[in-house]
Design a protein around this motif. Sequence first.
Motif, mmCIF file in Angstrom:
data_model
loop_
_atom_site.group_PDB
_atom_site.id
_atom_site.type_symbol
_atom_site.label_atom_id
_atom_site.label_comp_id
_atom_site.label_asym_id
_atom_site.label_seq_id
_atom_site.Cartn_x
_atom_site.Cartn_y
_atom_site.Cartn_z
ATOM 1 N N SER A 31 0.834 -1.196 0.000
ATOM 2 C CA SER A 31 0.000 0.000 0.000
ATOM 3 C C SER A 31 0.875 1.255 0.000
ATOM 4 C CB SER A 31 -0.928 0.024 1.216
ATOM 5 O OG SER A 31 -1.644 1.234 1.251
ATOM 6 N N ASN A 32 1.674 1.421 1.042
ATOM 7 C CA ASN A 32 2.584 2.559 1.084
ATOM 8 C C ASN A 32 3.741 2.291 2.024
ATOM 9 O OD1 ASN A 32 1.865 3.576 3.832
ATOM 10 N ND2 ASN A 32 -0.118 3.939 2.862
ATOM 11 N N ARG A 34 6.546 4.310 4.673
ATOM 12 C CA ARG A 34 6.935 5.538 5.393
ATOM 13 C C ARG A 34 8.324 5.382 5.963
ATOM 14 N NH1 ARG A 34 3.231 9.534 6.805
ATOM 15 N NH2 ARG A 34 1.050 8.912 6.638
ATOM 16 N N TYR A 36 10.384 6.945 9.136
ATOM 17 C CA TYR A 36 10.261 7.672 10.392
ATOM 18 C C TYR A 36 11.657 7.999 10.916
ATOM 19 C CZ TYR A 36 5.264 6.592 11.181
ATOM 20 O OH TYR A 36 3.901 6.514 11.091
ATOM 21 N N SER A 46 7.137 10.971 11.395
ATOM 22 C CA SER A 46 7.142 10.660 9.969
ATOM 23 C C SER A 46 7.949 11.688 9.176
ATOM 24 C CB SER A 46 5.709 10.617 9.448
ATOM 25 O OG SER A 46 5.687 10.374 8.056
ATOM 26 N N ILE A 49 6.139 9.734 3.081
ATOM 27 C CA ILE A 49 5.321 8.578 2.741
ATOM 28 C C ILE A 49 5.366 8.409 1.237
ATOM 29 C CG2 ILE A 49 3.236 10.002 2.685
ATOM 30 C CD1 ILE A 49 1.643 7.453 3.346
ATOM 31 N N THR A 51 3.829 6.057 -2.098
ATOM 32 C CA THR A 51 2.866 5.090 -2.608
ATOM 33 C C THR A 51 3.450 4.372 -3.808
ATOM 34 O OG1 THR A 51 1.848 6.743 -4.036
ATOM 35 C CG2 THR A 51 0.958 6.508 -1.812
ATOM 36 N N ILE A 89 13.523 4.558 10.776
ATOM 37 C CA ILE A 89 12.723 3.339 10.718
ATOM 38 C C ILE A 89 11.874 3.324 9.455
ATOM 39 C CG2 ILE A 89 10.987 1.943 11.915
ATOM 40 C CD1 ILE A 89 11.853 3.364 14.511
ATOM 41 N N ARG A 93 3.084 -0.486 4.839
ATOM 42 C CA ARG A 93 1.670 -0.846 5.059
ATOM 43 C C ARG A 93 1.212 -1.766 3.932
ATOM 44 N NH1 ARG A 93 -2.781 1.322 7.668
ATOM 45 N NH2 ARG A 93 -1.613 3.163 8.337
ATOM 46 N N MET A 95 -2.102 -3.810 2.066
ATOM 47 C CA MET A 95 -3.538 -3.688 1.854
ATOM 48 C C MET A 95 -4.239 -4.931 2.395
ATOM 49 S SD MET A 95 -3.500 -2.114 -1.997
ATOM 50 C CE MET A 95 -5.243 -1.807 -1.991
ATOM 51 N N GLY A 96 -5.546 -4.873 2.493
ATOM 52 C CA GLY A 96 -6.265 -6.060 2.930
ATOM 53 C C GLY A 96 -7.048 -5.869 4.189
ATOM 54 N N ASN A 99 -5.090 -2.613 10.198
ATOM 55 C CA ASN A 99 -3.911 -1.761 10.259
ATOM 56 C C ASN A 99 -2.683 -2.627 10.106
ATOM 57 O OD1 ASN A 99 -2.943 1.031 10.896
ATOM 58 N ND2 ASN A 99 -1.813 -0.143 12.394
ATOM 59 N N LEU A 101 0.723 -2.906 9.448
ATOM 60 C CA LEU A 101 2.017 -2.256 9.330
ATOM 61 C C LEU A 101 3.118 -3.226 9.705
ATOM 62 C CD1 LEU A 101 1.405 1.238 10.990
ATOM 63 C CD2 LEU A 101 1.451 0.690 8.570
ATOM 64 N N PHE A 103 7.178 -3.151 10.583
ATOM 65 C CA PHE A 103 8.245 -2.222 10.938
ATOM 66 C C PHE A 103 9.614 -2.848 10.716
ATOM 67 C CE2 PHE A 103 6.112 1.251 13.235
ATOM 68 C CZ PHE A 103 4.840 0.728 13.349
ATOM 69 N N LEU B 43 10.086 -2.033 16.933
ATOM 70 C CA LEU B 43 8.718 -1.680 17.300
ATOM 71 C C LEU B 43 7.768 -2.832 16.991
ATOM 72 C CD1 LEU B 43 8.353 2.013 16.114
ATOM 73 C CD2 LEU B 43 7.691 1.167 18.348
ATOM 74 N N TYR B 48 -4.617 -2.319 18.954
ATOM 75 C CA TYR B 48 -5.113 -1.020 18.560
ATOM 76 C C TYR B 48 -6.631 -0.955 18.684
ATOM 77 C CZ TYR B 48 -6.534 -2.304 13.716
ATOM 78 O OH TYR B 48 -7.142 -2.846 12.600
ATOM 79 N N THR B 98 -8.214 5.230 9.118
ATOM 80 C CA THR B 98 -7.293 4.391 8.362
ATOM 81 C C THR B 98 -8.107 3.588 7.357
ATOM 82 O OG1 THR B 98 -5.506 2.765 8.505
ATOM 83 C CG2 THR B 98 -7.400 2.422 9.926
ATOM 84 N N GLU B 100 -7.488 0.740 3.682
ATOM 85 C CA GLU B 100 -6.532 -0.144 3.022
ATOM 86 C C GLU B 100 -5.440 0.631 2.311
ATOM 87 O OE1 GLU B 100 -9.574 -3.864 2.107
ATOM 88 O OE2 GLU B 100 -8.377 -2.975 0.527
ATOM 89 N N GLU B 105 -1.122 9.342 8.953
ATOM 90 C CA GLU B 105 0.074 9.186 9.760
ATOM 91 C C GLU B 105 -0.292 8.882 11.196
ATOM 92 O OE1 GLU B 105 2.419 12.688 9.703
ATOM 93 O OE2 GLU B 105 3.796 12.013 11.278
#
Lengths: 113, 117
Positions: A31-32, A34, A36, A46, A49, A51, A89, A93, A95-96, A99, A101, A103, B43, B48, B98, B100, B105
């Motif tokens: 998805s994207n 970032r 940090y 941040s 970002i 895409t 860092i 992210r 998709m689906g 959240n 993420l 790291f 991390l 959440y 948020t 997909e 941020e």
Amino acid sequence: KNQVEQSPQSLIILEGKNCTLQCNYTVSPFSNLRWYKQDTGRGPVSLTIMTFSENTKSNGRYTATLDADTKQSSLHITASQLSDSASYICVVRSMGGGNKLTFGTGTQLKVEL
Amino acid sequence: DAGVIQSPRHEVTEMGQEVTLRCKPISGHDYLFWYRQTMMRGLELLIYFNNNVPIDDSGMPEDRFSAKMPNASFSTLKIQPSEPRDSAVYFCASSSGTSETSYNEQFFGPGTRLTVL
């Protein structure tokens, strides 16, 4: 399994020099991404970002690149300053739903006089 | 806005004691995240919430960990009983929505450094 790997683990450079940090990921579907910056004793903040359709994005002296085909990103710091000393860092992210993420463990950068 | 507020900033406790970490998200943010950070693992997302409801707690390491969000402006992460391996920095973060393909941020608090002796 989704993974984000960063290199180098740590880096020391002289003030004024440039450096490049690497991030390789296996997160799919993408998805994207970032970048940090985390100063010692602080939470991450941040920087950029990116895409799927973006190849390059700048934020002052920070320039991030993304190659979605090879699943690689880099963060280039130009004319480094002492205040750039921090952990960087990479976070990807997927998709689906939810959240999702992943790291990276970060690159510890130290800028010296 | 003052940003995400966490308390305490530092906590030192003895093994077996109960520890409660607190977080106040940014006003208007409807997502709240609890993370743990260690040198070895970086991390890690613990849990959440969305609109005060826990959505994903699959990162909570074991039953000794629990989190609550009684209202939109407050959340707690509790460890009972604490163990030395729980020593880490715990971050709270919040975001506004948020999806997909979210660009949203996450804003992190300053963290709570927990040491369990």
